[in-house]
Write a protein that holds these residues in place. Structure first.
Motif, PDB file in Angstrom:
ATOM      1  N   LYS A  26      19.675  18.774  -8.535  1.00 38.15           N
ATOM      2  CA  LYS A  26      21.072  18.643  -8.090  1.00 38.15           C
ATOM      3  C   LYS A  26      22.022  19.152  -9.189  1.00 38.15           C
ATOM      4  O   LYS A  26      23.032  19.804  -8.908  1.00 38.15           O
ATOM      5  N   LEU A  27      21.679  18.852 -10.434  1.00 35.65           N
ATOM      6  CA  LEU A  27      22.517  19.312 -11.551  1.00 35.65           C
ATOM      7  C   LEU A  27      22.523  20.852 -11.599  1.00 35.65           C
ATOM      8  O   LEU A  27      23.585  21.474 -11.722  1.00 35.65           O
ATOM      9  N   ALA A  28      21.349  21.461 -11.440  1.00 31.25           N
ATOM     10  CA  ALA A  28      21.265  22.933 -11.475  1.00 31.25           C
ATOM     11  C   ALA A  28      22.091  23.536 -10.344  1.00 31.25           C
ATOM     12  O   ALA A  28      22.879  24.464 -10.560  1.00 31.25           O
ATOM     13  N   GLU A  29      21.906  22.979  -9.167  1.00 30.13           N
ATOM     14  CA  GLU A  29      22.627  23.490  -7.984  1.00 30.13           C
ATOM     15  C   GLU A  29      24.140  23.395  -8.203  1.00 30.13           C
ATOM     16  O   GLU A  29      24.891  24.333  -7.927  1.00 30.13           O
ATOM     17  N   THR A  30      24.578  22.289  -8.762  1.00 29.00           N
ATOM     18  CA  THR A  30      26.019  22.077  -8.999  1.00 29.00           C
ATOM     19  C   THR A  30      26.529  23.065 -10.039  1.00 29.00           C
ATOM     20  O   THR A  30      27.585  23.675  -9.863  1.00 29.00           O
ATOM     21  N   MET A  31      25.797  23.237 -11.129  1.00 31.38           N
ATOM     22  CA  MET A  31      26.263  24.141 -12.197  1.00 31.38           C
ATOM     23  C   MET A  31      26.385  25.578 -11.704  1.00 31.38           C
ATOM     24  O   MET A  31      27.212  26.345 -12.175  1.00 31.38           O
ATOM     25  N   LYS A  32      25.534  25.931 -10.714  1.00 30.36           N
ATOM     26  CA  LYS A  32      25.545  27.322 -10.226  1.00 30.36           C
ATOM     27  C   LYS A  32      26.513  27.531  -9.060  1.00 30.36           C
ATOM     28  O   LYS A  32      26.712  28.663  -8.622  1.00 30.36           O
ATOM     29  N   SER A  33      27.087  26.427  -8.573  1.00 33.07           N
ATOM     30  CA  SER A  33      27.813  26.503  -7.297  1.00 33.07           C
ATOM     31  C   SER A  33      29.056  27.380  -7.333  1.00 33.07           C
ATOM     32  O   SER A  33      29.544  27.812  -6.296  1.00 33.07           O
ATOM     33  N   GLY A  34      29.580  27.681  -8.509  1.00 35.49           N
ATOM     34  CA  GLY A  34      30.775  28.516  -8.580  1.00 35.49           C
ATOM     35  C   GLY A  34      30.488  29.933  -9.067  1.00 35.49           C
ATOM     36  O   GLY A  34      31.419  30.706  -9.296  1.00 35.49           O
ATOM     37  N   GLY A  35      29.197  30.279  -9.257  1.00 38.13           N
ATOM     38  CA  GLY A  35      28.867  31.654  -9.660  1.00 38.13           C
ATOM     39  C   GLY A  35      28.496  31.814 -11.134  1.00 38.13           C
ATOM     40  O   GLY A  35      28.264  32.932 -11.590  1.00 38.13           O
ATOM     41  N   SER A  36      28.417  30.725 -11.887  1.00 38.46           N
ATOM     42  CA  SER A  36      28.003  30.819 -13.301  1.00 38.46           C
ATOM     43  C   SER A  36      26.480  30.762 -13.398  1.00 38.46           C
ATOM     44  O   SER A  36      25.817  30.248 -12.495  1.00 38.46           O
ATOM     45  N   LEU A  37      25.937  31.248 -14.507  1.00 38.69           N
ATOM     46  CA  LEU A  37      24.524  31.040 -14.807  1.00 38.69           C
ATOM     47  C   LEU A  37      24.385  29.658 -15.455  1.00 38.69           C
ATOM     48  O   LEU A  37      25.218  29.288 -16.306  1.00 38.69           O
ATOM     49  N   ALA A  38      23.344  28.933 -15.055  1.00 38.95           N
ATOM     50  CA  ALA A  38      23.164  27.555 -15.541  1.00 38.95           C
ATOM     51  C   ALA A  38      22.026  27.505 -16.553  1.00 38.95           C
ATOM     52  O   ALA A  38      20.877  27.794 -16.211  1.00 38.95           O
ATOM     53  N   VAL A  39      22.345  27.153 -17.777  1.00 37.03           N
ATOM     54  CA  VAL A  39      21.349  27.172 -18.862  1.00 37.03           C
ATOM     55  C   VAL A  39      21.295  25.786 -19.517  1.00 37.03           C
ATOM     56  O   VAL A  39      22.336  25.191 -19.806  1.00 37.03           O
ATOM     57  N   VAL A  40      20.078  25.307 -19.755  1.00 36.21           N
ATOM     58  CA  VAL A  40      19.883  23.965 -20.324  1.00 36.21           C
ATOM     59  C   VAL A  40      19.649  24.069 -21.828  1.00 36.21           C
ATOM     60  O   VAL A  40      18.804  24.854 -22.266  1.00 36.21           O
ATOM     61  N   GLN A  41      20.358  23.284 -22.612  1.00 40.44           N
ATOM     62  CA  GLN A  41      20.084  23.268 -24.047  1.00 40.44           C
ATOM     63  C   GLN A  41      19.001  22.231 -24.335  1.00 40.44           C
ATOM     64  O   GLN A  41      19.193  21.036 -24.079  1.00 40.44           O
ATOM     65  N   LEU A  42      17.868  22.700 -24.851  1.00 38.55           N
ATOM     66  CA  LEU A  42      16.750  21.800 -25.149  1.00 38.55           C
ATOM     67  C   LEU A  42      16.741  21.449 -26.628  1.00 38.55           C
ATOM     68  O   LEU A  42      16.869  22.329 -27.489  1.00 38.55           O
ATOM     69  N   SER A  43      16.581  20.156 -26.904  1.00 44.99           N
ATOM     70  CA  SER A  43      16.743  19.705 -28.287  1.00 44.99           C
ATOM     71  C   SER A  43      15.761  18.594 -28.655  1.00 44.99           C
ATOM     72  O   SER A  43      15.342  17.807 -27.806  1.00 44.99           O
ATOM     73  N   HIS A  44      15.422  18.566 -29.921  1.00 44.24           N
ATOM     74  CA  HIS A  44      14.625  17.477 -30.501  1.00 44.24           C
ATOM     75  C   HIS A  44      15.411  17.088 -31.747  1.00 44.24           C
ATOM     76  O   HIS A  44      15.700  17.947 -32.587  1.00 44.24           O
ATOM     77  N   ALA A  45      15.781  15.820 -31.873  1.00 44.89           N
ATOM     78  CA  ALA A  45      16.688  15.450 -32.969  1.00 44.89           C
ATOM     79  C   ALA A  45      15.998  15.356 -34.319  1.00 44.89           C
ATOM     80  O   ALA A  45      16.661  15.354 -35.364  1.00 44.89           O
ATOM     81  N   GLY A  46      14.661  15.237 -34.336  1.00 44.07           N
ATOM     82  CA  GLY A  46      13.971  15.139 -35.623  1.00 44.07           C
ATOM     83  C   GLY A  46      14.541  14.002 -36.455  1.00 44.07           C
ATOM     84  O   GLY A  46      14.758  12.894 -35.958  1.00 44.07           O
ATOM     85  N   ARG A  47      14.822  14.285 -37.730  1.00 39.73           N
ATOM     86  CA  ARG A  47      15.256  13.213 -38.646  1.00 39.73           C
ATOM     87  C   ARG A  47      16.627  12.647 -38.262  1.00 39.73           C
ATOM     88  O   ARG A  47      17.051  11.625 -38.802  1.00 39.73           O
ATOM     89  N   LEU A  48      17.358  13.325 -37.351  1.00 41.92           N
ATOM     90  CA  LEU A  48      18.662  12.802 -36.927  1.00 41.92           C
ATOM     91  C   LEU A  48      18.551  11.920 -35.680  1.00 41.92           C
ATOM     92  O   LEU A  48      19.542  11.690 -34.990  1.00 41.92           O
ATOM     93  N   THR A  49      17.350  11.424 -35.391  1.00 44.01           N
ATOM     94  CA  THR A  49      17.202  10.434 -34.324  1.00 44.01           C
ATOM     95  C   THR A  49      17.715   9.098 -34.857  1.00 44.01           C
ATOM     96  O   THR A  49      17.295   8.656 -35.938  1.00 44.01           O
ATOM     97  N   PRO A  50      18.632   8.420 -34.149  1.00 42.48           N
ATOM     98  CA  PRO A  50      19.158   7.151 -34.671  1.00 42.48           C
ATOM     99  C   PRO A  50      18.036   6.138 -34.947  1.00 42.48           C
ATOM    100  O   PRO A  50      17.099   6.020 -34.170  1.00 42.48           O
ATOM    101  N   ILE A  51      18.180   5.419 -36.059  1.00 41.57           N
ATOM    102  CA  ILE A  51      17.123   4.473 -36.465  1.00 41.57           C
ATOM    103  C   ILE A  51      16.918   3.367 -35.434  1.00 41.57           C
ATOM    104  O   ILE A  51      15.816   2.843 -35.276  1.00 41.57           O
TER     105      ILE A  51
END
Ligand code: FMN
Length: 462
Positions: free
Chosen positions: A110-135
């Protein structure tokens, strides 16, 4: 009445409306604007209920419907955690094999469909926080080396733990395979591509930066070795999702870090050339990282010379872009005016323009620039206020998510506070101070509200 940064004389925005062509996926953008990744913190999170955590909510999808109708060429999500045990903050979305479910897949579709609904390309930022994961989430996060993020804190629940250096086997199982799974999940959910988050001090940038990578194996030492993990992830993703599928793969990368032993631009050039050689579609250049006080260094001008040229990292991009021949470059950070954006493109420093903070106030800024004669972003008296930080952007995103664009007669700005006057900014800051005091009290009682968003209600809808 809204107040904009004054511009005279005005400039013709036509160049900003030009297409960009991604060299590997062969996809084309409808213009040069990129909605930069912005942590939304709009999902449910409970460490003890990972299955229910990080699933896109109605509010998150509503928010993206505003950007979908804002006129961007590409819309990036905020950072999505590829490991539920290593998120940047609680409240963001999560894609992790151990949490796969019909419910999560349906919500991401649903998120992908919504992001594309106006004609933009929908790209997901994938992340791993590593040492910046909250304790509070993970006391012993993974990182390149055991360099702990030090912050001044009196609370045991705040801050970051001593990281565990990943073994070579763990690099494969805990990092590469998780990025590949998440990329495939995005492909199957209908997104147009992914961006690896290699900037701002998170795991990939912990490998890239000499200040956090002290390894003496093939992942440490010279720039080529520090870029190896990113390249291995890229190759593994392309094995599963070949270029012929049209799936876009890019990376957000620091151009420079402004700190002792941090990444310097010469190394960034070497790495970007490697990324191009391996066929990345785009590189989004950013900069900075978290400094000693846990403040992010880099969301402001660090040099007087860049102030005149608007973009924070323009001098560094100026060295990187000419070293490349086909990979598309986006530059993010500081763009606020049409003349500033045009100059950066005409000087050959960047192909595309990334926008972050201005578009939480105005999700349709590109449309206004391209089609309605607008020449600049709204004035933001609180930008750079160290107490407010980015909290106001999260309040605005929360407000925008109250309703979808369709529910508000197609007005992407409906329900979002206008802080372009000093009075409105003062009112917001006053209310925020109260929120922060309550937050501190709750923290002292040991009741830390996990997702930290100031839900500031205004009259016209939020
Ligand atoms: C509220 C907020 C959240 C952000 N979250 C992310 C994020 O999830 N991933 C990322 O790469 N950058 C993130 N950033 C950085 C922005 O993408 C962008 O690089 C930065 O705001 C500078 O651009 P600007 O001057 O146009 O705001 C965030 C910035 C803000 C203000």
């Amino acid at each position: 009445m809204s107040h904009r940064i004054p511009i005279t004389p005005s400039a013709d925005p036509a160049i900003l409306g030009e297409h960009l062509n991604f060299p590997t996926s062969k996809r084309q953008t409808r213009n040069r604007f990129l909605k930069a990744a912005l942590t939304e913190k709009l999902c449910f999170y409970d460490k003890n209920q990972p299955q229910k955590s990080g699933i896109p909510t109605k509010r998150l999808i509503n928010l993206h419907s505003k950007w979908a109708h804002g006129g961007f060429g590409v819309i990036l999500t905020g950072n999505v955690a590829i490991d539920w045990n290593h998120p940047e903050v609680p409240g963001n979305t999560i894609i992790d094999k151990s949490l796969d479910s019909e419910e999560r897949r349906t919500a991401f579709k649903k998120l992908a469909e919504t992001m594309k609904s106006g004609g933009s390309l929908a790209v997901v930022q994938l992340s791993h926080a590593g040492r910046l994961t909250p304790i509070a989430i993970n006391e012993r996060p993974f990182s390149a080396s055991d360099v702990q993020m030090q912050i001044p804190t009196t609370s045991l629940k705040a801050g970051y733990g001593v990281p565990i250096p990943l073994t070579q086997e763990q690099i494969k199982t805990e990092v590469i395979e998780k990025f590949v799974y998440a990329a495939k999940f995005c492909y199957e959910s209908g997104f147009d591509g992914i961006e690896l988050h290699g900037a701002h001090g998170y795991l990939l940038s912990q490998f890239i930066s000499p200040s956090t990578n002290k390894r003496d194996d093939r992942y440490g030492g010279p720039a080529e070795n520090r870029a190896r993990l990113v390249l291995e992830i890229y190759k593994a993703i392309r094995t599963e999702i070949p270029a012929e599928t049209g799936f876009i793969v890019g990376i957000k990368m620091n151009s420079v870090e402004f700190q002792d032993q941090g990444l310097e631009v010469d190394d960034a050039v070497v790495m970007c050339k490697e990324f191009e050689k391996h066929d990345f579609d785009f590189i989004e250049l950013s900069g900075g990282t978290r400094g000693k006080g846990n403040q992010y260094i880099g969301f402001q001008h660090q040099k007087e010379s860049t102030r005149k040229r608007e973009a924070f990292f323009i001098e560094f991009a100026n060295k990187i872009k000419p070293a490349l021949t086909k990979t598309i470059i986006y530059l993010t950070g500081g763009f606020r005016t049409v003349p500033g954006m045009i100059d950066a493109i005409q000087e050959g420093v960047t192909d595309g323009i990334g926008l972050g903070r201005p578009i939480t106030a105005e999700p349709d800024l590109p449309n206004k620039i391209l089609h309605h004669g607008v020449q600049s972003a709204l004035i933001s008296p609180l930008e750079g206020d160290s107490l407010v930080g980015t909290k106001l952007n999260n309040s605005q995103m929360w407000q925008a998510g109250e309703s979808s664009c369709e529910e508000t007669n197609g007005d992407p700005c409906y329900g979002i506070m206008d802080l372009s006057t000093q009075d409105a900014s003062n009112d917001y800051k006053k209310a925020l101070v109260e929120y922060l005091e309550n937050f501190a009290q709750k923290s002292n009682n040991g009741k830390i509200p996990i997702v930290d968003v100031f839900e500031y209600k205004i009259e016209n809808g939020a």
